[in-house]
Scaffold this motif. Structure first.
Motif, PDB file in Angstrom:
ATOM      1  N   ASN A  82     -12.112   2.134  10.526  1.00  0.00           N
ATOM      2  CA  ASN A  82     -11.657   1.255   9.445  1.00  0.00           C
ATOM      3  C   ASN A  82     -11.760   2.023   8.132  1.00  0.00           C
ATOM      4  OD1 ASN A  82     -10.990  -1.551  10.434  1.00  0.00           O
ATOM      5  ND2 ASN A  82     -12.996  -1.264  11.389  1.00  0.00           N
ATOM      6  N   ALA A  83     -10.886   2.988   7.974  1.00  0.00           N
ATOM      7  CA  ALA A  83     -10.914   3.840   6.783  1.00  0.00           C
ATOM      8  C   ALA A  83     -10.447   3.056   5.557  1.00  0.00           C
ATOM      9  CB  ALA A  83     -10.022   5.051   6.998  1.00  0.00           C
ATOM     10  N   PRO A  84     -10.832   3.492   4.364  1.00  0.00           N
ATOM     11  CA  PRO A  84     -10.383   2.808   3.142  1.00  0.00           C
ATOM     12  C   PRO A  84      -8.862   2.857   2.993  1.00  0.00           C
ATOM     13  CG  PRO A  84     -12.209   4.302   2.677  1.00  0.00           C
ATOM     14  CD  PRO A  84     -11.762   4.597   4.075  1.00  0.00           C
ATOM     15  N   ARG A  85      -8.322   1.841   2.348  1.00  0.00           N
ATOM     16  CA  ARG A  85      -6.884   1.795   2.076  1.00  0.00           C
ATOM     17  C   ARG A  85      -6.513   2.859   1.046  1.00  0.00           C
ATOM     18  NH1 ARG A  85      -4.745  -4.396   1.850  1.00  0.00           N
ATOM     19  NH2 ARG A  85      -5.805  -5.170   3.713  1.00  0.00           N
ATOM     20  N   PRO A  86      -5.244   3.248   0.994  1.00  0.00           N
ATOM     21  CA  PRO A  86      -4.815   4.233  -0.011  1.00  0.00           C
ATOM     22  C   PRO A  86      -5.109   3.801  -1.442  1.00  0.00           C
ATOM     23  CG  PRO A  86      -3.140   4.005   1.673  1.00  0.00           C
ATOM     24  CD  PRO A  86      -4.164   2.947   1.952  1.00  0.00           C
ATOM     25  N   SER A 103      15.284  -1.773  14.165  1.00  0.00           N
ATOM     26  CA  SER A 103      16.228  -1.811  13.042  1.00  0.00           C
ATOM     27  C   SER A 103      15.510  -2.129  11.734  1.00  0.00           C
ATOM     28  CB  SER A 103      17.321  -2.846  13.315  1.00  0.00           C
ATOM     29  OG  SER A 103      16.760  -4.131  13.525  1.00  0.00           O
ATOM     30  N   SER A 104      14.563  -3.070  11.777  1.00  0.00           N
ATOM     31  CA  SER A 104      13.807  -3.435  10.570  1.00  0.00           C
ATOM     32  C   SER A 104      12.923  -2.281  10.121  1.00  0.00           C
ATOM     33  CB  SER A 104      12.950  -4.673  10.840  1.00  0.00           C
ATOM     34  OG  SER A 104      13.746  -5.759  11.249  1.00  0.00           O
ATOM     35  N   TRP A 105      12.326  -1.600  11.102  1.00  0.00           N
ATOM     36  CA  TRP A 105      11.470  -0.450  10.789  1.00  0.00           C
ATOM     37  C   TRP A 105      12.273   0.645  10.092  1.00  0.00           C
ATOM     38  CZ3 TRP A 105      11.762   4.166  14.120  1.00  0.00           C
ATOM     39  CH2 TRP A 105      10.902   5.189  13.701  1.00  0.00           C
ATOM     40  N   LYS A 106      13.440   0.974  10.631  1.00  0.00           N
ATOM     41  CA  LYS A 106      14.256   2.032  10.035  1.00  0.00           C
ATOM     42  C   LYS A 106      14.669   1.686   8.606  1.00  0.00           C
ATOM     43  CE  LYS A 106      16.178   4.125  14.228  1.00  0.00           C
ATOM     44  NZ  LYS A 106      17.409   4.423  14.997  1.00  0.00           N
ATOM     45  N   LYS A 107      15.001   0.430   8.386  1.00  0.00           N
ATOM     46  CA  LYS A 107      15.387   0.000   7.041  1.00  0.00           C
ATOM     47  C   LYS A 107      14.210   0.124   6.080  1.00  0.00           C
ATOM     48  CE  LYS A 107      17.482  -3.894   4.566  1.00  0.00           C
ATOM     49  NZ  LYS A 107      18.007  -5.282   4.700  1.00  0.00           N
ATOM     50  N   ALA A 108      13.016  -0.293   6.535  1.00  0.00           N
ATOM     51  CA  ALA A 108      11.820  -0.214   5.692  1.00  0.00           C
ATOM     52  C   ALA A 108      11.435   1.233   5.412  1.00  0.00           C
ATOM     53  CB  ALA A 108      10.664  -0.952   6.362  1.00  0.00           C
ATOM     54  N   VAL A 109      11.645   2.116   6.394  1.00  0.00           N
ATOM     55  CA  VAL A 109      11.359   3.543   6.206  1.00  0.00           C
ATOM     56  C   VAL A 109      12.162   4.096   5.032  1.00  0.00           C
ATOM     57  CG1 VAL A 109      11.756   5.822   7.225  1.00  0.00           C
ATOM     58  CG2 VAL A 109      10.592   4.062   8.551  1.00  0.00           C
ATOM     59  N   GLU A 110      13.439   3.721   4.971  1.00  0.00           N
ATOM     60  CA  GLU A 110      14.288   4.166   3.861  1.00  0.00           C
ATOM     61  C   GLU A 110      13.811   3.572   2.540  1.00  0.00           C
ATOM     62  OE1 GLU A 110      16.726   6.368   3.870  1.00  0.00           O
ATOM     63  OE2 GLU A 110      16.481   6.744   6.017  1.00  0.00           O
ATOM     64  N   GLN A 111      13.490   2.279   2.570  1.00  0.00           N
ATOM     65  CA  GLN A 111      13.085   1.598   1.341  1.00  0.00           C
ATOM     66  C   GLN A 111      11.777   2.147   0.781  1.00  0.00           C
ATOM     67  OE1 GLN A 111      12.995  -2.409   2.847  1.00  0.00           O
ATOM     68  NE2 GLN A 111      15.120  -2.838   2.252  1.00  0.00           N
ATOM     69  N   GLU A 112      10.868   2.548   1.665  1.00  0.00           N
ATOM     70  CA  GLU A 112       9.549   3.006   1.223  1.00  0.00           C
ATOM     71  C   GLU A 112       9.473   4.520   1.044  1.00  0.00           C
ATOM     72  OE1 GLU A 112       7.546   0.974   0.173  1.00  0.00           O
ATOM     73  OE2 GLU A 112       8.106  -0.929   1.117  1.00  0.00           O
ATOM     74  N   GLU A 167       0.811  -1.224   0.000  1.00  0.00           N
ATOM     75  CA  GLU A 167       0.000   0.000   0.000  1.00  0.00           C
ATOM     76  C   GLU A 167       0.844   1.272   0.000  1.00  0.00           C
ATOM     77  OE1 GLU A 167      -3.295   0.581  -0.200  1.00  0.00           O
ATOM     78  OE2 GLU A 167      -3.652  -1.553  -0.546  1.00  0.00           O
ATOM     79  N   MET A 168       2.151   1.148   0.147  1.00  0.00           N
ATOM     80  CA  MET A 168       2.990   2.346   0.239  1.00  0.00           C
ATOM     81  C   MET A 168       3.029   3.179  -1.053  1.00  0.00           C
ATOM     82  SD  MET A 168       3.893   2.920   3.232  1.00  0.00           S
ATOM     83  CE  MET A 168       3.912   2.115   4.827  1.00  0.00           C
ATOM     84  N   PRO A 169       3.156   2.583  -2.239  1.00  0.00           N
ATOM     85  CA  PRO A 169       3.114   3.417  -3.458  1.00  0.00           C
ATOM     86  C   PRO A 169       1.792   4.171  -3.619  1.00  0.00           C
ATOM     87  CG  PRO A 169       4.135   1.305  -3.938  1.00  0.00           C
ATOM     88  CD  PRO A 169       3.569   1.192  -2.555  1.00  0.00           C
ATOM     89  N   PRO A 170       0.614   3.512  -3.430  1.00  0.00           N
ATOM     90  CA  PRO A 170      -0.638   4.288  -3.480  1.00  0.00           C
ATOM     91  C   PRO A 170      -0.700   5.361  -2.396  1.00  0.00           C
ATOM     92  CG  PRO A 170      -1.108   1.942  -3.658  1.00  0.00           C
ATOM     93  CD  PRO A 170       0.341   2.063  -3.308  1.00  0.00           C
ATOM     94  N   SER A 171      -0.097   5.076  -1.230  1.00  0.00           N
ATOM     95  CA  SER A 171      -0.095   6.058  -0.148  1.00  0.00           C
ATOM     96  C   SER A 171       0.710   7.289  -0.536  1.00  0.00           C
ATOM     97  CB  SER A 171       0.482   5.429   1.125  1.00  0.00           C
ATOM     98  OG  SER A 171       0.395   6.319   2.209  1.00  0.00           O
ATOM     99  N   ALA A 172       1.830   7.079  -1.236  1.00  0.00           N
ATOM    100  CA  ALA A 172       2.646   8.213  -1.697  1.00  0.00           C
ATOM    101  C   ALA A 172       1.857   9.085  -2.673  1.00  0.00           C
ATOM    102  CB  ALA A 172       3.925   7.693  -2.345  1.00  0.00           C
ATOM    103  N   LYS A 173       1.068   8.449  -3.537  1.00  0.00           N
ATOM    104  CA  LYS A 173       0.239   9.206  -4.488  1.00  0.00           C
ATOM    105  C   LYS A 173      -0.840   9.993  -3.749  1.00  0.00           C
ATOM    106  CE  LYS A 173       0.905   5.992  -8.344  1.00  0.00           C
ATOM    107  NZ  LYS A 173       0.238   5.034  -9.269  1.00  0.00           N
ATOM    108  N   LEU A 174      -1.375   9.392  -2.685  1.00  0.00           N
ATOM    109  CA  LEU A 174      -2.407  10.070  -1.898  1.00  0.00           C
ATOM    110  C   LEU A 174      -1.820  11.290  -1.183  1.00  0.00           C
ATOM    111  CD1 LEU A 174      -5.434   9.444  -1.454  1.00  0.00           C
ATOM    112  CD2 LEU A 174      -4.797   8.324   0.693  1.00  0.00           C
ATOM    113  N   ARG A 175      -0.599  11.135  -0.657  1.00  0.00           N
ATOM    114  CA  ARG A 175       0.066  12.284  -0.018  1.00  0.00           C
ATOM    115  C   ARG A 175       0.272  13.416  -1.020  1.00  0.00           C
ATOM    116  NH1 ARG A 175       3.778   8.463   1.903  1.00  0.00           N
ATOM    117  NH2 ARG A 175       5.456   9.412   0.671  1.00  0.00           N
TER     118      ARG A 175
END
Length: 493
Positions: free
Chosen positions: A474-478, A421-430, A393-401
């Motif tokens: 329960n809002a709609p997904r991006p 550590s996993s969160w920080k890595k994913a933050v960079e990737q996304e 859902e991250m690419p659609p979320s970027a478009k929504l932003r």
């Protein structure tokens, strides 16, 4: 130019000298050199490119299990041993480990063959190579479609056998010819066990291995039987037969942890599962209670209870976690793990708050976030690095932003039950590192806010209106076209 050449020569000599030192014979310890020890990438059935991570298991001087990930080109570690051999675990594929009793004073180089199988080579005792590579030699000649080779490497034979039974049950005869040229993979595994036993007996008769190493190889063969029983769901009461083998003297062997994992699996088959929204799950509280009165030796019992505590910490409420941490301390007298668990889940924090920290480690909470953004619509995304649907859902979320850029809409990303550590890595990737409202939840176990939201499954999206009230639980997904429609509705208010 001359300076560059001299500099390169110095580096080359230095590297050679370091390698020479690393491979010097050490009479008491074992030097292990990794030469391009990294698995080749492959594609999953879904077409995703996957690169397995090489791992090495060994124990330190007090029996603590150590995990090491060698550099992909060249790396060296020294194993300190007070005995005439030390066991080393090397992973084959992603999860399965092969174990090697390495002899004291040896220097071993480890590489991989075309099937990602470890190959060991002794620098000072080449006659030991056929001992170290016994499994590799036993599988030679069994390479039909790569499947027969796998049956001699570990538990893959069981998975294949199950598939063969399904193929035969459905009378897919054309697949039988291509998939398995043998009449029975079970008989093939029996043949492998016989050859394995004959080989180690021969090594012992030739005095190539000691009685202790011979016994160790017999023990490692038993592990394959435990795995086959587990995968075929045979004799789930087998854990009772395993209990005499639970003893502290085996803690110095990495394979003993696998033995204990098999024991817990068989034990859990007799403990009712609990219903969770994402499917059934073992009730590790009952597993803990089942283990508590058993008279195992203290270190082994602590390892078993540690596993239970970690699972309880991951899957149950703060009240349950605190209760079982107290029980654990009473039995083991260990406070290190409980303190780590309490810190990990922030169990002593104010339950009325949802505590957060940003990518730089600065703490905050949801109330502060709501006050800061009063007068704006807030779209909250609960996600985690390990959650595939969340990441999709991250690419659609970027478009929504981008759609609401410059408007009174704030996008907040809250990582739920994630490793920092996993969160920080994913933050960079996304691409979330530039998003200001991006946080890790630090008290996921004891937040009444999450309890009221009944947050169990992610991804999950909620919307706060301009006054800071939850208006969509329960809002709609991006990726859902209704997401923008819903945001617009509250933006106009």
């Amino acid at each position: 130019m001359i300076i560059c050449i001299v500099f390169l020569l110095i580096i080359s000599l230095s590297s050679c000298q370091q390698y020479h030192v690393a491979t010097q014979k050490d009479e008491k310890n074992i030097v292990v050199c990794f030469n391009h020890y990294h698995p080749k990438p492959h594609r999953t059935p879904g077409g995703v490119r996957h690169v397995p991570m090489p791992k090495v298991l060994y124990t330190d001087s007090i029996g603590t299990l150590m995990e090491y990930m060698p550099d992909k080109d060249f790396d060296t570690i020294t194993l300190y041993s007070t005995e005439h051999f030390k066991e080393l675990g090397l992973n084959y594929g992603d999860f399965e480990f092969n174990y090697y009793p390495l002899m004291q004073g040896d220097t071993i180089t480890i590489s991989m063959d075309s099937l990602n199988y470890p190959i060991l080579s002794s620098k000072h005792h080449p006659e030991r190579n056929r001992i170290y590579n016994m499994n590799y030699e036993l599988r030679k000649g069994r390479t039909h479609s790569g499947l027969e080779a796998k049956t001699c490497l570990g538990s893959d034979w069981v998975r294949i056998a199950q598939s063969i039974n399904m193929i035969r049950a459905n009378n897919w005869t054309s697949l039988i010819i291509d998939y398995c040229p043998l009449d029975s993979l079970q008989s093939m595994f029996d043949s492998y066990k016989k050859n394995y036993t004959d080989t180690i007996n021969s090594f012992k008769e030739q005095q190539l291995i000691s009685s202790e190493i011979h016994d160790r190889y017999q023990y490692l063969l038993k592990l394959k039987d435990y795995e086959s029983r587990r995968m075929l769901n045979e004799d789930t009461a087998f854990y009772r037969q395993m209990e005499p083998g639970i003893a502290d003297k085996y803690i110095r062997y990495p394979s003993y942890r696998e033995f204990l994992d098999y024991y817990l699996w068989f034990l859990n088959q007799h403990i009712p599962t609990i219903r969770k929204s994402q499917g059934g799950s073992n009730d590790w509280r009952q597993t803990f209670d089942e283990l508590s009165p058993k008279t195992f030796q203290p270190k082994s019992k602590q390892i078993l209870l540690e596993r239970c505590i970690k699972e309880i910490g991951e899957n149950f409420s703060a009240q349950d976690v605190n209760s079982y941490l107290d029980k654990y301390i009473h039995i083991t007298q260990d406070t290190l793990l409980p303190n780590k668990i309490r810190d990990q889940y922030n169990l002593s924090a104010d339950a009325n708050q949802l505590l957060l920290k940003d990518i730089h480690g600065k703490p905050t909470n949801l109330n502060i976030l709501l006050k800061k953004n009063r007068g704006k619509v807030i779209y909250v995304d609960f996600w985690a690095s390990w959650c595939v649907p969340c990441r999709e859902e991250m690419p659609p979320s970027a478009k929504l932003r981008e759609l609401y850029k410059g408007k009174d809409v704030v996008f907040v990303y809250l990582a739920f039950k994630d490793q920092e550590s996993s969160w920080k890595k994913a933050v960079e990737q996304e691409g979330l590192s530039e998003v200001p409202d991006n946080f890790l939840i630090t008290n996921p176990k004891n937040s009444k806010i999450l309890e009221k939201l009944k947050l169990e499954l992610i991804p999950r999206y909620i919307i706060f209106d301009k006054q800071g009230n939850i208006v969509e639980v329960n809002a709609p997904r991006p990726s859902d076209q209704q997401a923008a429609t819903t945001i617009d509705k509250y933006l106009k208010q």
